[in-house]
Design an enzyme around this catalytic site. Sequence first.
Site, PDB file in Angstrom:
ATOM      1  N   ARG A  23     -13.762  30.177  -7.032  1.00 48.20           N
ATOM      2  CA  ARG A  23     -15.145  29.832  -7.370  1.00 48.20           C
ATOM      3  C   ARG A  23     -15.137  28.998  -8.648  1.00 48.20           C
ATOM      4  O   ARG A  23     -14.721  29.473  -9.705  1.00 48.20           O
ATOM      5  CB  ARG A  23     -15.994  31.094  -7.566  1.00 48.20           C
ATOM      6  CG  ARG A  23     -17.454  30.764  -7.828  1.00 48.20           C
ATOM      7  CD  ARG A  23     -18.365  31.960  -7.653  1.00 48.20           C
ATOM      8  NE  ARG A  23     -18.220  32.928  -8.722  1.00 48.20           N
ATOM      9  CZ  ARG A  23     -18.850  34.103  -8.741  1.00 48.20           C
ATOM     10  NH1 ARG A  23     -19.617  34.461  -7.726  1.00 48.20           N
ATOM     11  NH2 ARG A  23     -18.689  34.927  -9.738  1.00 48.20           N
TER      12      ARG A  23
ATOM     13  N   SER B  24     -23.069  34.775   2.325  1.00 44.71           N
ATOM     14  CA  SER B  24     -23.759  35.771   1.505  1.00 44.71           C
ATOM     15  C   SER B  24     -25.020  36.251   2.226  1.00 44.71           C
ATOM     16  O   SER B  24     -25.768  35.443   2.774  1.00 44.71           O
ATOM     17  CB  SER B  24     -24.161  35.163   0.158  1.00 44.71           C
ATOM     18  OG  SER B  24     -23.016  34.776  -0.573  1.00 44.71           O
TER      19      SER B  24
ATOM     20  N   LYS C  92     -23.316  36.462 -12.473  1.00 46.35           N
ATOM     21  CA  LYS C  92     -24.227  35.609 -11.724  1.00 46.35           C
ATOM     22  C   LYS C  92     -25.645  35.848 -12.221  1.00 46.35           C
ATOM     23  O   LYS C  92     -26.191  36.943 -12.063  1.00 46.35           O
ATOM     24  CB  LYS C  92     -24.114  35.909 -10.222  1.00 46.35           C
ATOM     25  CG  LYS C  92     -24.288  34.672  -9.364  1.00 46.35           C
ATOM     26  CD  LYS C  92     -23.933  34.923  -7.924  1.00 46.35           C
ATOM     27  CE  LYS C  92     -24.160  33.645  -7.126  1.00 46.35           C
ATOM     28  NZ  LYS C  92     -24.140  33.862  -5.691  1.00 46.35           N
TER      29      LYS C  92
END
Length: 215
Positions: A42, A111, A140
């Site tokens: 990521r 997701s 996040k």
Amino acid sequence: MHWNNQTFLLYAVTDRTWLGERTLYEVVEEALKGGVTCVQLREKHLDQKAFRAEARALLPLCRRYGVPLIINDNVDVALAVDADGVHLGQEDLDLPHARRRLGPDKLIGVSAHNVEEARLAQAQGADYLGVGAVFGTSTKDDASALPPGMLKKICGAVDLPVVAIGGVNTGNLPRLTGSGMAGAAIVSGIFAQQDVEGAARTLRAMLTDLVSSKN
């Protein structure tokens, strides 16, 4: 590369925030030595060229350990380096388009935050789901925790492996017992630790017990 539900047991999501003097390659290798079963690269802040270079460097490392390398949110990078798949958020490129570009043999994760999103992802051909945030998370900014019981509802509504994500660590992992998940995605619980290999080994053992007991 072949995969099964066990592939998603300990799903490491990279974060270079805590690298310090170490390189991402070195820390990912420590995590792999500790028993990580899947690695998601990521990179929210790298440009395409740097993202590709990082992926290209990590791919042979992951292959050496027999672990798939998943690229977060970026089909172009996954294609460029022949990674094992991509993970898509709800706001990212749509799944059918990603599948057409990647072909039938690559992993595509999606997701999901509720049963409707989970069922749609399954209907469109997702290989696994990332469900969260199951706990509050500092990695996040926009990830609010799921309502109690939602993880279990999603696991019961689909036939796909479900990976719990969001603030998961050794302290709260036992609270996911009974959910039906296939594994957990860990960020700071691995990458923020001084002993990355040891942290991964502990998490792997805990998850093995939790998942093998049919949670």
